[in-house]
Design a protein around this motif. Structure first.
Motif, PDB file in Angstrom:
ATOM      1  N   GLU A 122      15.630 -24.431   5.993  1.00  0.00           N
ATOM      2  CA  GLU A 122      14.865 -25.648   6.250  1.00  0.00           C
ATOM      3  C   GLU A 122      15.340 -26.843   5.418  1.00  0.00           C
ATOM      4  O   GLU A 122      15.455 -27.953   5.947  1.00  0.00           O
ATOM      5  CB  GLU A 122      13.373 -25.399   6.032  1.00  0.00           C
ATOM      6  CG  GLU A 122      12.710 -24.801   7.257  1.00  0.00           C
ATOM      7  CD  GLU A 122      11.208 -24.652   7.113  1.00  0.00           C
ATOM      8  OE1 GLU A 122      10.602 -25.353   6.272  1.00  0.00           O
ATOM      9  OE2 GLU A 122      10.635 -23.833   7.841  1.00  0.00           O
TER      10      GLU A 122
ATOM     11  N   LYS B 281       8.386 -22.628   7.968  1.00  0.00           N
ATOM     12  CA  LYS B 281       7.631 -23.245   9.077  1.00  0.00           C
ATOM     13  C   LYS B 281       7.789 -22.428  10.354  1.00  0.00           C
ATOM     14  O   LYS B 281       6.846 -22.302  11.144  1.00  0.00           O
ATOM     15  CB  LYS B 281       8.094 -24.684   9.296  1.00  0.00           C
ATOM     16  CG  LYS B 281       7.716 -25.629   8.164  1.00  0.00           C
ATOM     17  CD  LYS B 281       8.231 -27.033   8.407  1.00  0.00           C
ATOM     18  CE  LYS B 281       7.901 -27.950   7.235  1.00  0.00           C
ATOM     19  NZ  LYS B 281       8.486 -29.306   7.410  1.00  0.00           N
TER      20      LYS B 281
ATOM     21  N   CYS C  84       4.906 -19.905  12.550  1.00  0.00           N
ATOM     22  CA  CYS C  84       4.630 -20.251  13.948  1.00  0.00           C
ATOM     23  C   CYS C  84       4.510 -18.968  14.778  1.00  0.00           C
ATOM     24  O   CYS C  84       5.493 -18.242  14.960  1.00  0.00           O
ATOM     25  CB  CYS C  84       5.749 -21.141  14.487  1.00  0.00           C
ATOM     26  SG  CYS C  84       5.461 -21.754  16.147  1.00  0.00           S
TER      27      CYS C  84
END
Length: 401
Positions: A70, A49, A53
């Motif tokens: 994560e 994630k 970004c």
């Protein structure tokens, strides 16, 4: 080409090759670009994630290797939410050892307000840049020493600490008292300033000793594994909640959910004698996951799942029927052999490759592989172990699930 353009265009390339081509890009800040490319490549594996970004800045290599993945960060968020609910309070939290901010970026989501504390000024600047990009608008970044800040902080719902596990020479430390800051010395202040405190510790640490060192304040021990490797030891401390100590053995998938979870109360009355189970064709063989191996809760496991240990020290278990929710790997035994040369030749006929493990066995994996003349790999699993009667056996198996 600007440095940012270079990073975007070449981030999937080998950084060693890029370093050799630095002269081709005189306008690029090459040391910074290589740091960012290497950081993004690690993040793509550990923090997808974050890697997705745009604009996130990554720290030097060591911080990237040491940061949470994560799945483990998500586990801590779930734990923080559960405990905030238990204490009836989710107003604010402080991470006293912020680092790269991965754990903070997740756990802070459980609270109305959150403070990141880190003494490394460079990391503070990076985190201050990254948090808004990650959609975190409830956070404050403070560059300060954890111990000094703790003495001035207002009471919190949760305090989080991940003490540094390297000494002044860079060598790894695993003893609680050898970490920085010293949590045992800080214990009274931590309890005074929080409804509960979450500690992230080395998976090499003896959790029994850590619980003893923390003087009856530990309410939960969480041993967290990912992909078959023990990654983290989490302790939850509180004097607000009075409860029996519980140990959670969690094995996480890469999809950030709990693949298996075994919970037990240390000191329970589960007692399992040495097995007299006859190992034969079609017997189911069970190997506990890394978290359970770390916890050492083998009697509790056997009692909970109705399986029988091969012996007290094998840490392998047997059953006549499949155990669908066993927390670990399960196999079907296809052949059983002693170390007798004739029996071995017959049992290993047609097997050129196998995955070999030794449990309570006089030979190492390398020594046994050399003796058997079998290459590594394939879909055959050979478990070498010793029964309760002292007999050395090879259990030739295939995965059940």
């Amino acid at each position: 080409m600007t440095t940012a353009e270079f990073i975007r265009e070449y981030r999937e390339r080998d950084i060693r090759q890029l370093a050799l081509q630095a002269n081709r890009f005189p306008d690029v800040d090459m040391p910074y670009a290589l740091d960012q490319i290497q950081g993004w490549q690690i993040a793509r594996r550990k923090l997808p994630k974050w890697a997705a970004c745009d604009g996130v800045i990554f720290p030097p290599h060591l911080s990237m290797e040491q940061c949470s993945s994560e799945p483990t960060a998500q586990y801590k968020l779930n734990l923080a939410m559960e405990w905030a609910s238990r204490v009836g309070h989710a107003s604010r939290m402080t991470d006293l050892t912020g680092g790269f901010g991965v754990d903070f970026s997740f756990t802070s989501c459980a609270f109305a307000a959150a403070t990141y504390v880190e003494r490394n000024e460079q990391l503070c600047h990076i985190v201050e840049h990254n948090l808004p990009l990650l959609g975190l608008n409830n956070a404050t970044v403070v560059c300060a020493d954890a111990v000094e800040y703790l003495s001035t902080v207002e009471p919190q719902t949760m305090l989080f600490l991940d003490p540094a596990r390297r000494d002044e020479h860079g060598a790894k430390t695993v003893m609680l008292a050898d970490c920085t800051p010293d949590v045992v010395q800080l214990l009274p202040k931590l309890l005074e300033k929080s409804r509960f405190t979450m500690l992230k510790l080395s998976p090499m640490l003896d959790w029994h000793k850590a619980v003893d060192d923390l003087q009856g304040t530990v309410r939960e021990v969480h041993i967290v594994s990912v992909g078959g490797e023990c990654k983290e030891l989490l302790l939850v401390l509180s004097t607000v909640v009075e409860s029996e100590l519980k140990v959670y053995c969690a094995d996480l998938s890469t999809a950030s959910d709990t693949s298996s979870l075994f919970v037990y109360t240390p000191g329970s009355s589960a007692t399992v004698a040495n097995s007299t189970f006859k190992i034969q064709h079609s017997t189911f063989l069970h190997e506990p996951n890394a978290s359970i191996m770390k916890a050492g809760c083998f009697d509790e496991l056997a009692a909970a799942y109705g399986v029988s240990p091969v012996s007290r020290n094998s840490h392998l278990f047997l059953s006549d029927e499949p155990v669908e929710d066993f927390p670990g790997r399960s196999f079907v035994v296809e052949r059983v052999t002693t170390m007798n040369k004739g029996e071995l030749r017959k049992a290993l006929a047609g097997i050129e490759k196998a995955n070999i493990a030794t449990r309570n066995f006089p030979l190492t994996v390398a020594e046994l592989r050399k003796r058997l003349k079998i290459k590594d790999g394939g879909d055959v699993y050979i478990f070498a172990t010793t029964t309760a009667e002292g007999e050395h056996l090879l259990l030739i198996s295939r995965k059940y699930r």
